[in-house]
Design a protein around this motif. Structure first.
Motif, PDB file in Angstrom:
ATOM      1  N   ALA A  96       0.949  -1.348  -0.050  1.00  0.00           N
ATOM      2  CA  ALA A  96       0.001  -0.060   0.100  1.00  0.00           C
ATOM      3  C   ALA A  96       0.895   1.170  -0.058  1.00  0.00           C
ATOM      4  N   ILE A  97       1.991   1.264   0.713  1.00  0.00           N
ATOM      5  CA  ILE A  97       3.011   2.551   0.849  1.00  0.00           C
ATOM      6  C   ILE A  97       3.511   2.512  -0.699  1.00  0.00           C
ATOM      7  N   LYS A  98       3.934   1.477  -1.306  1.00  0.00           N
ATOM      8  CA  LYS A  98       4.716   1.459  -2.517  1.00  0.00           C
ATOM      9  C   LYS A  98       3.739   2.111  -3.597  1.00  0.00           C
ATOM     10  N   GLN A  99       2.551   1.427  -3.598  1.00  0.00           N
ATOM     11  CA  GLN A  99       1.631   1.866  -4.463  1.00  0.00           C
ATOM     12  C   GLN A  99       1.166   3.564  -4.413  1.00  0.00           C
ATOM     13  N   ARG A 100       0.818   4.052  -3.053  1.00  0.00           N
ATOM     14  CA  ARG A 100       0.744   5.373  -3.085  1.00  0.00           C
ATOM     15  C   ARG A 100       1.793   6.246  -3.086  1.00  0.00           C
ATOM     16  N   LEU A 101       3.021   5.761  -3.012  1.00  0.00           N
ATOM     17  CA  LEU A 101       4.016   6.701  -3.708  1.00  0.00           C
ATOM     18  C   LEU A 101       4.302   6.768  -5.127  1.00  0.00           C
ATOM     19  N   THR A 102       3.879   5.603  -5.608  1.00  0.00           N
ATOM     20  CA  THR A 102       3.992   5.698  -7.019  1.00  0.00           C
ATOM     21  C   THR A 102       2.969   6.559  -7.593  1.00  0.00           C
ATOM     22  N   GLU A 103       1.761   6.529  -6.806  1.00  0.00           N
ATOM     23  CA  GLU A 103       0.543   7.601  -7.482  1.00  0.00           C
ATOM     24  C   GLU A 103       0.963   8.865  -7.397  1.00  0.00           C
ATOM     25  N   LEU A 104       1.887   9.080  -6.131  1.00  0.00           N
ATOM     26  CA  LEU A 104       2.222  10.560  -6.115  1.00  0.00           C
ATOM     27  C   LEU A 104       3.571  10.853  -6.985  1.00  0.00           C
ATOM     28  N   GLN A 105       4.024   9.706  -7.184  1.00  0.00           N
ATOM     29  CA  GLN A 105       5.297   9.876  -8.175  1.00  0.00           C
ATOM     30  C   GLN A 105       6.475  10.471  -7.294  1.00  0.00           C
ATOM     31  N   SER A 107      12.861  10.177  -1.092  1.00  0.00           N
ATOM     32  CA  SER A 107      12.285  11.690  -1.124  1.00  0.00           C
ATOM     33  C   SER A 107      11.182  11.934  -0.049  1.00  0.00           C
ATOM     34  N   PHE A 108      10.545  10.876  -0.069  1.00  0.00           N
ATOM     35  CA  PHE A 108       9.205  10.862   1.117  1.00  0.00           C
ATOM     36  C   PHE A 108      10.029  11.054   2.421  1.00  0.00           C
ATOM     37  N   CYS A 109      10.861  10.339   2.545  1.00  0.00           N
ATOM     38  CA  CYS A 109      11.367  10.186   3.994  1.00  0.00           C
ATOM     39  C   CYS A 109      12.089  11.566   4.218  1.00  0.00           C
ATOM     40  N   GLU A 110      12.937  12.191   3.333  1.00  0.00           N
ATOM     41  CA  GLU A 110      13.602  13.461   3.585  1.00  0.00           C
ATOM     42  C   GLU A 110      12.525  14.423   3.656  1.00  0.00           C
ATOM     43  N   LEU A 111      11.244  14.477   2.955  1.00  0.00           N
ATOM     44  CA  LEU A 111      10.398  15.483   3.152  1.00  0.00           C
ATOM     45  C   LEU A 111       9.560  15.271   4.556  1.00  0.00           C
ATOM     46  N   SER A 128      11.522   1.198   5.593  1.00  0.00           N
ATOM     47  CA  SER A 128      11.979   0.035   5.038  1.00  0.00           C
ATOM     48  C   SER A 128      11.455  -0.958   5.976  1.00  0.00           C
ATOM     49  N   ASN A 129      11.455  -0.902   7.340  1.00  0.00           N
ATOM     50  CA  ASN A 129      11.005  -1.673   8.394  1.00  0.00           C
ATOM     51  C   ASN A 129       9.387  -1.890   8.090  1.00  0.00           C
ATOM     52  N   LEU A 130       8.671  -0.744   8.034  1.00  0.00           N
ATOM     53  CA  LEU A 130       7.198  -0.763   7.535  1.00  0.00           C
ATOM     54  C   LEU A 130       7.047  -1.643   6.456  1.00  0.00           C
ATOM     55  N   ILE A 131       7.783  -1.512   5.434  1.00  0.00           N
ATOM     56  CA  ILE A 131       7.363  -2.172   4.158  1.00  0.00           C
ATOM     57  C   ILE A 131       7.710  -3.727   4.260  1.00  0.00           C
ATOM     58  N   ALA A 134       0.854   5.984   7.539  1.00  0.00           N
ATOM     59  CA  ALA A 134      -0.400   5.921   6.940  1.00  0.00           C
ATOM     60  C   ALA A 134      -1.333   7.393   6.923  1.00  0.00           C
ATOM     61  N   LYS A 135      -1.186   8.094   7.654  1.00  0.00           N
ATOM     62  CA  LYS A 135      -1.777   9.437   7.759  1.00  0.00           C
ATOM     63  C   LYS A 135      -1.324  10.324   6.690  1.00  0.00           C
ATOM     64  N   LEU A 136       0.135  10.346   6.426  1.00  0.00           N
ATOM     65  CA  LEU A 136       0.476  11.243   5.330  1.00  0.00           C
ATOM     66  C   LEU A 136       0.259  10.799   3.964  1.00  0.00           C
ATOM     67  N   LEU A 137      -0.011   9.361   3.858  1.00  0.00           N
ATOM     68  CA  LEU A 137      -0.297   8.796   2.437  1.00  0.00           C
ATOM     69  C   LEU A 137      -1.781   8.352   2.274  1.00  0.00           C
ATOM     70  N   ASP A 138      -2.513   8.696   3.521  1.00  0.00           N
ATOM     71  CA  ASP A 138      -3.805   8.266   3.570  1.00  0.00           C
ATOM     72  C   ASP A 138      -4.195   7.033   3.211  1.00  0.00           C
ATOM     73  N   ILE A 139      -3.401   6.138   3.999  1.00  0.00           N
ATOM     74  CA  ILE A 139      -3.899   4.578   3.911  1.00  0.00           C
ATOM     75  C   ILE A 139      -4.540   4.270   5.144  1.00  0.00           C
ATOM     76  N   HIS A 140      -5.539   3.498   4.948  1.00  0.00           N
ATOM     77  CA  HIS A 140      -6.386   3.051   6.141  1.00  0.00           C
ATOM     78  C   HIS A 140      -5.527   1.653   6.618  1.00  0.00           C
ATOM     79  N   LEU A 141      -5.257   1.807   7.867  1.00  0.00           N
ATOM     80  CA  LEU A 141      -4.388   0.815   8.652  1.00  0.00           C
ATOM     81  C   LEU A 141      -5.536  -0.334   8.969  1.00  0.00           C
ATOM     82  N   THR A 142      -5.029  -1.590   8.914  1.00  0.00           N
ATOM     83  CA  THR A 142      -5.840  -2.854   9.374  1.00  0.00           C
ATOM     84  C   THR A 142      -4.735  -3.622  10.252  1.00  0.00           C
TER      85      THR A 142
END
Length: 68
Positions: free
Chosen positions: A13-22, A27-31, A40-43, A57-65
């Motif tokens: 979900a993280i990888k997909q959302r980052l791809t959508e945001l290009q 870069s995401f981590c630095e920002l 990486s631990n989360l992925i 999850a909040k920054l990428l608007d991913i719903h946690l399960t």
């Protein structure tokens, strides 16, 4: 021999959302001031990293399960 753990559903979900945001992981981590190792631990699910899990999850608007 590859010793990396497979990517978790939350990791995909993280990888997909980052791809959508290009945006790449670095870069995401630095920002957002997130250590790249924690992302990486989360992925890969190697560590819970609960604080960063909620933040990412909040920054990428991913719903946690709950994962077991």
């Amino acid at each position: 021999m590859n010793k990396k753990k497979p990517i978790t559903p939350f990791g995909w979900a993280i990888k997909q959302r980052l791809t959508e945001l290009q945006m790449d992981q670095k870069s995401f981590c630095e920002l957002h001031g997130i250590p790249p190792s924690r992302l990486s631990n989360l992925i890969h699910g190697t560590r819970k990293a609960a604080r960063y899990r909620q933040l990412v999850a909040k920054l990428l608007d991913i719903h946690l399960t709950e994962e077991k």
